[in-house]
Design a protein around this motif. Structure first.
Motif, PDB file in Angstrom:
ATOM      1  N   VAL A 134      84.376  -4.444 -33.845  1.00 24.18           N
ATOM      2  CA  VAL A 134      84.295  -5.498 -34.524  1.00 24.18           C
ATOM      3  C   VAL A 134      83.095  -6.437 -34.296  1.00 24.18           C
ATOM      4  O   VAL A 134      82.327  -6.890 -35.113  1.00 24.18           O
ATOM      5  N   VAL A 135      82.836  -6.612 -32.854  1.00 25.03           N
ATOM      6  CA  VAL A 135      81.863  -7.168 -32.508  1.00 25.03           C
ATOM      7  C   VAL A 135      80.540  -6.332 -32.934  1.00 25.03           C
ATOM      8  O   VAL A 135      79.389  -7.344 -33.199  1.00 25.03           O
ATOM      9  N   VAL A 136      80.580  -5.123 -32.639  1.00 29.16           N
ATOM     10  CA  VAL A 136      79.082  -4.661 -33.568  1.00 29.16           C
ATOM     11  C   VAL A 136      79.037  -4.865 -34.740  1.00 29.16           C
ATOM     12  O   VAL A 136      77.680  -4.929 -35.110  1.00 29.16           O
ATOM     13  N   VAL A 137      79.832  -4.729 -35.583  1.00 33.74           N
ATOM     14  CA  VAL A 137      79.690  -4.522 -37.044  1.00 33.74           C
ATOM     15  C   VAL A 137      79.282  -6.209 -37.256  1.00 33.74           C
ATOM     16  O   VAL A 137      78.395  -6.317 -38.227  1.00 33.74           O
ATOM     17  N   VAL A 138      80.046  -7.144 -36.915  1.00 31.58           N
ATOM     18  CA  VAL A 138      79.456  -8.505 -37.077  1.00 31.58           C
ATOM     19  C   VAL A 138      78.058  -8.947 -36.779  1.00 31.58           C
ATOM     20  O   VAL A 138      77.297  -9.242 -37.081  1.00 31.58           O
ATOM     21  N   ALA A 139      77.887  -8.497 -35.212  1.00 30.99           N
ATOM     22  CA  ALA A 139      76.447  -8.633 -34.768  1.00 30.99           C
ATOM     23  C   ALA A 139      75.370  -8.019 -35.570  1.00 30.99           C
ATOM     24  O   ALA A 139      74.486  -8.662 -36.054  1.00 30.99           O
ATOM     25  N   ALA A 140      75.639  -6.961 -36.288  1.00 36.22           N
ATOM     26  CA  ALA A 140      74.822  -6.026 -36.978  1.00 36.22           C
ATOM     27  C   ALA A 140      74.510  -6.766 -38.407  1.00 36.22           C
ATOM     28  O   ALA A 140      73.442  -6.952 -38.929  1.00 36.22           O
ATOM     29  N   ILE A 141      75.701  -7.286 -39.188  1.00 36.97           N
ATOM     30  CA  ILE A 141      75.648  -8.184 -40.369  1.00 36.97           C
ATOM     31  C   ILE A 141      74.706  -9.222 -40.295  1.00 36.97           C
ATOM     32  O   ILE A 141      73.816  -9.603 -40.908  1.00 36.97           O
TER      33      ILE A 141
ATOM     34  N   LEU B 200      76.226  -1.678 -17.337  1.00 37.47           N
ATOM     35  CA  LEU B 200      77.286  -1.931 -18.195  1.00 37.47           C
ATOM     36  C   LEU B 200      78.745  -1.924 -17.547  1.00 37.47           C
ATOM     37  O   LEU B 200      79.585  -2.817 -17.828  1.00 37.47           O
ATOM     38  N   GLY B 201      78.685  -0.757 -17.150  1.00 37.34           N
ATOM     39  CA  GLY B 201      80.093  -0.328 -16.376  1.00 37.34           C
ATOM     40  C   GLY B 201      80.505  -1.449 -15.448  1.00 37.34           C
ATOM     41  O   GLY B 201      81.656  -1.462 -15.120  1.00 37.34           O
ATOM     42  N   GLY B 202      79.593  -2.080 -14.820  1.00 38.17           N
ATOM     43  CA  GLY B 202      80.095  -3.065 -13.636  1.00 38.17           C
ATOM     44  C   GLY B 202      80.147  -4.436 -14.257  1.00 38.17           C
ATOM     45  O   GLY B 202      80.523  -5.224 -13.529  1.00 38.17           O
ATOM     46  N   LEU B 203      80.126  -4.423 -15.464  1.00 40.28           N
ATOM     47  CA  LEU B 203      80.346  -5.897 -16.113  1.00 40.28           C
ATOM     48  C   LEU B 203      81.891  -6.038 -16.328  1.00 40.28           C
ATOM     49  O   LEU B 203      82.492  -5.106 -16.451  1.00 40.28           O
ATOM     50  N   ASP B 204      82.162  -7.149 -16.589  1.00 37.46           N
ATOM     51  CA  ASP B 204      83.546  -7.587 -17.071  1.00 37.46           C
ATOM     52  C   ASP B 204      83.503  -7.386 -18.728  1.00 37.46           C
ATOM     53  O   ASP B 204      82.627  -7.409 -19.466  1.00 37.46           O
ATOM     54  N   GLY B 205      85.003  -7.090 -18.856  1.00 41.81           N
ATOM     55  CA  GLY B 205      84.953  -6.764 -20.572  1.00 41.81           C
ATOM     56  C   GLY B 205      84.426  -7.907 -21.391  1.00 41.81           C
ATOM     57  O   GLY B 205      83.568  -7.481 -22.446  1.00 41.81           O
ATOM     58  N   PRO B 206      84.600  -9.169 -21.294  1.00 42.35           N
ATOM     59  CA  PRO B 206      84.053  -9.995 -22.383  1.00 42.35           C
ATOM     60  C   PRO B 206      82.393 -10.167 -22.152  1.00 42.35           C
ATOM     61  O   PRO B 206      81.712 -10.036 -23.117  1.00 42.35           O
ATOM     62  N   VAL B 207      81.990  -9.720 -20.922  1.00 44.00           N
ATOM     63  CA  VAL B 207      80.438  -9.675 -20.893  1.00 44.00           C
ATOM     64  C   VAL B 207      79.974  -8.647 -21.624  1.00 44.00           C
ATOM     65  O   VAL B 207      78.823  -8.563 -22.099  1.00 44.00           O
ATOM     66  N   VAL B 208      80.786  -7.306 -21.554  1.00 45.25           N
ATOM     67  CA  VAL B 208      80.296  -6.117 -22.230  1.00 45.25           C
ATOM     68  C   VAL B 208      80.032  -6.485 -23.689  1.00 45.25           C
ATOM     69  O   VAL B 208      79.127  -5.965 -24.260  1.00 45.25           O
ATOM     70  N   TYR B 209      81.067  -7.194 -24.309  1.00 43.71           N
ATOM     71  CA  TYR B 209      80.898  -7.490 -25.685  1.00 43.71           C
ATOM     72  C   TYR B 209      79.713  -8.356 -25.998  1.00 43.71           C
ATOM     73  O   TYR B 209      79.380  -7.958 -27.002  1.00 43.71           O
ATOM     74  N   ALA B 210      79.518  -9.323 -25.015  1.00 45.63           N
ATOM     75  CA  ALA B 210      78.697 -10.151 -25.277  1.00 45.63           C
ATOM     76  C   ALA B 210      77.126  -9.639 -25.290  1.00 45.63           C
ATOM     77  O   ALA B 210      76.344  -9.899 -25.989  1.00 45.63           O
ATOM     78  N   VAL B 211      77.221  -8.668 -24.446  1.00 42.51           N
ATOM     79  CA  VAL B 211      75.919  -7.949 -23.967  1.00 42.51           C
ATOM     80  C   VAL B 211      75.365  -7.035 -25.078  1.00 42.51           C
ATOM     81  O   VAL B 211      74.355  -7.153 -25.698  1.00 42.51           O
ATOM     82  N   ILE B 212      76.290  -6.078 -25.519  1.00 40.85           N
ATOM     83  CA  ILE B 212      76.160  -5.258 -26.752  1.00 40.85           C
ATOM     84  C   ILE B 212      75.847  -5.950 -27.880  1.00 40.85           C
ATOM     85  O   ILE B 212      75.286  -5.591 -28.655  1.00 40.85           O
ATOM     86  N   GLY B 213      76.800  -6.835 -28.230  1.00 40.55           N
ATOM     87  CA  GLY B 213      76.706  -7.637 -29.435  1.00 40.55           C
ATOM     88  C   GLY B 213      75.192  -8.424 -29.569  1.00 40.55           C
ATOM     89  O   GLY B 213      74.687  -8.506 -30.655  1.00 40.55           O
TER      90      GLY B 213
END
Length: 234
Positions: A61-68, A8-21
């Motif tokens: 925000v990404v995590v909350v929206v993905a969870a809901i 995860l640390g080697g990924l770019d910012g937008p990709v981190v959001y996408a993967v975790i979401g």
């Protein structure tokens, strides 16, 4: 865990959001929680935010929206497919736990959706069980949204402050003290988890004892009326 953190640390910012979401969404919508609990990825994302690689606010925000949204999809899956979804292969080894989740849903209703968000197995099951039980969506959504908000923000901040505290202690006191702090935090979480499990077992034992106490009286056969004896005629 180290490999996941490094990846995860080697990924770019937008990709981190996408993967975790995506992990959070799939855990609730497709039962991915049996493979990798999403809260692990969320905490790691918070650690990355403490390192400045992603924004902690945007990640929350990404995590909350993905969870809901994931819970809402899981609800629809349960509503459309019904009890047959409980017979899929990944759930067969967990039939006893599925039964307990169903009992929890029957006892607590909407609050089971909220409380289930904080237990990995229940988090993956509660949305589908709410759909199977035909809970109205207008009742499901508020508990789903509240659980997603508290869980998402809480675990993002847990990772963020854990990462920040580690860096601060390491800089001011040294690596050894930072490691001790990390061990204390982990031990505290483990003790909290064990106490929660013990409370759940005590609640289940009390419910089973109540069922055994009430069962015989409810199931006892009716005593037939004594036959009527008429006196001698005449």
């Amino acid at each position: 865990m180290d490999r996941i953190t490094t990846w995860l640390g080697g990924l770019d910012g937008p990709v981190v959001y996408a993967v975790i979401g995506l992990l959070v969404f799939c855990e609730d919508a497709l039962f991915f929680g049996f493979v990798l609990p999403a809260e692990t990825a969320v905490v790691l994302g918070g650690v990355l935010a403490s390192q400045g690689k992603v924004s902690v606010a945007l990640l929350a925000v990404v995590v909350v929206v993905a969870a809901i949204v994931g819970d809402s999809v899981g609800y629809e899956v349960g509503r459309k497919l019904g009890p047959s979804i409980l017979e899929v292969r990944p759930l067969r080894p967990h039939r006893e736990r599925v039964g307990k989740a169903q009992e929890f849903m029957q006892r607590r209703g909407g609050w089971a959706v909220f409380l289930g968000r904080f237990v990995a197995f229940f988090r993956a099951m509660m949305p589908a069980l709410a759909g199977i039980s035909r809970m109205p969506y207008r009742r499901f959504l508020p508990f789903n949204a509240l659980g997603g908000l508290v869980w998402g923000v809480g675990f993002v901040l847990l990772g963020y402050f854990a990462g920040t505290a580690y860096k601060t202690v390491e800089r001011e006191v040294g690596t050894a003290a930072a490691v001790v702090l990390a061990v204390v935090v982990v031990a505290t979480l483990v003790v909290w988890h064990l106490r929660r499990r013990r409370a759940e077992r005590l609640e289940e034992s009390a419910a089973e004892a109540a069922d055994r106490r009430d069962g015989p009286a409810a199931d006892a056969p009716a005593v037939p009326d004594a036959p009527r004896v008429d006196g001698p005629r005449g």
